[in-house]
Design an enzyme around this catalytic site. Sequence first.
Site, PDB file in Angstrom:
ATOM      1  N   GLY A 134      -2.783  -8.771  -2.839  1.00 27.47           N
ATOM      2  CA  GLY A 134      -4.123  -9.086  -2.346  1.00 27.47           C
ATOM      3  C   GLY A 134      -4.947  -9.827  -3.394  1.00 27.47           C
ATOM      4  O   GLY A 134      -4.495 -10.793  -4.004  1.00 27.47           O
TER       5      GLY A 134
ATOM      6  N   LYS B 276       0.835  -1.202   0.000  1.00 27.52           N
ATOM      7  CA  LYS B 276       0.000   0.000   0.000  1.00 27.52           C
ATOM      8  C   LYS B 276       0.872   1.256   0.000  1.00 27.52           C
ATOM      9  O   LYS B 276       0.560   2.227  -0.690  1.00 27.52           O
ATOM     10  CB  LYS B 276      -0.919   0.018   1.230  1.00 27.52           C
ATOM     11  CG  LYS B 276      -2.101  -0.903   1.155  1.00 27.52           C
ATOM     12  CD  LYS B 276      -2.989  -0.707   2.373  1.00 27.52           C
ATOM     13  CE  LYS B 276      -4.178  -1.638   2.366  1.00 27.52           C
ATOM     14  NZ  LYS B 276      -5.057  -1.408   3.520  1.00 27.52           N
TER      15      LYS B 276
ATOM     16  N   LYS C 101      -3.169   0.956 -13.088  1.00 31.90           N
ATOM     17  CA  LYS C 101      -3.871   0.674 -11.823  1.00 31.90           C
ATOM     18  C   LYS C 101      -3.927   1.919 -10.941  1.00 31.90           C
ATOM     19  O   LYS C 101      -4.949   2.209 -10.321  1.00 31.90           O
ATOM     20  CB  LYS C 101      -3.194  -0.475 -11.076  1.00 31.90           C
ATOM     21  CG  LYS C 101      -3.984  -0.891  -9.833  1.00 31.90           C
ATOM     22  CD  LYS C 101      -3.290  -1.918  -8.983  1.00 31.90           C
ATOM     23  CE  LYS C 101      -4.061  -2.126  -7.692  1.00 31.90           C
ATOM     24  NZ  LYS C 101      -3.323  -2.813  -6.664  1.00 31.90           N
TER      25      LYS C 101
ATOM     26  N   ASP D 246      -8.582   1.866   4.804  1.00 31.08           N
ATOM     27  CA  ASP D 246      -9.019   0.490   4.922  1.00 31.08           C
ATOM     28  C   ASP D 246      -9.747   0.168   3.629  1.00 31.08           C
ATOM     29  O   ASP D 246     -10.422   1.024   3.050  1.00 31.08           O
ATOM     30  CB  ASP D 246      -9.925   0.256   6.131  1.00 31.08           C
ATOM     31  CG  ASP D 246     -10.002  -1.234   6.481  1.00 31.08           C
ATOM     32  OD1 ASP D 246      -8.956  -1.913   6.445  1.00 31.08           O
ATOM     33  OD2 ASP D 246     -11.101  -1.728   6.782  1.00 31.08           O
TER      34      ASP D 246
END
Length: 193
Positions: free
Chosen positions: A149, A12, A171, A68
């Site tokens: 992920g 991230k 992306k 999140d």
Amino acid sequence: MKLIFASSNKNKFIEIERIIPKNIELGNLKEINFFREIPENEDTIEGNATFKAKYIHSKFNINVFADDTGLEVQALGGKPGVHSARFAGNECNSEKNITKLLKELKNIKNRKARFKTIIALVLNEKFYQFEGIINGEILLSKKGNNGFGYDPIFKPDGYKKSFAELSINVKNKISHRALAMKKLIDFIRKVKS
């Protein structure tokens, strides 16, 4: 301006580092000598993002943001959702999460899904939230080696490739996290001007 990103997830951090403009200095938790996992015990994606940002702000009194993210699958009533990282167990194993999700979707025709990111920001003692959503579908099997992920099994609407097959540049223009970050960046620009 400096902002601490309240996450120990290296993937991230790399993604956000590529999105954030150079006039915002991005810091990590190690810089402030925080080496623990921040608890994620809330019932919603919004709750987890909020808790993480406020938790770090309360301990260090700094400008901070946290995110999140959840993968919400229509046929599973929005699961795994807030439990996406720990869908197959507390060890946050992406391979196991993907295997479990594909197993639960076996023989289900409706593969519609969306990624949802909430970014919570504490800036100059005030609290803000930004949302990013991208719709798509769950593939029958993994495709591609980029990303992390659930990226190998998520194909965004309007594209023929999974997130894991798309270049990082593509992306980072269309993803849920990129969309939420764009809102945060636009907000900071307005605040500074």
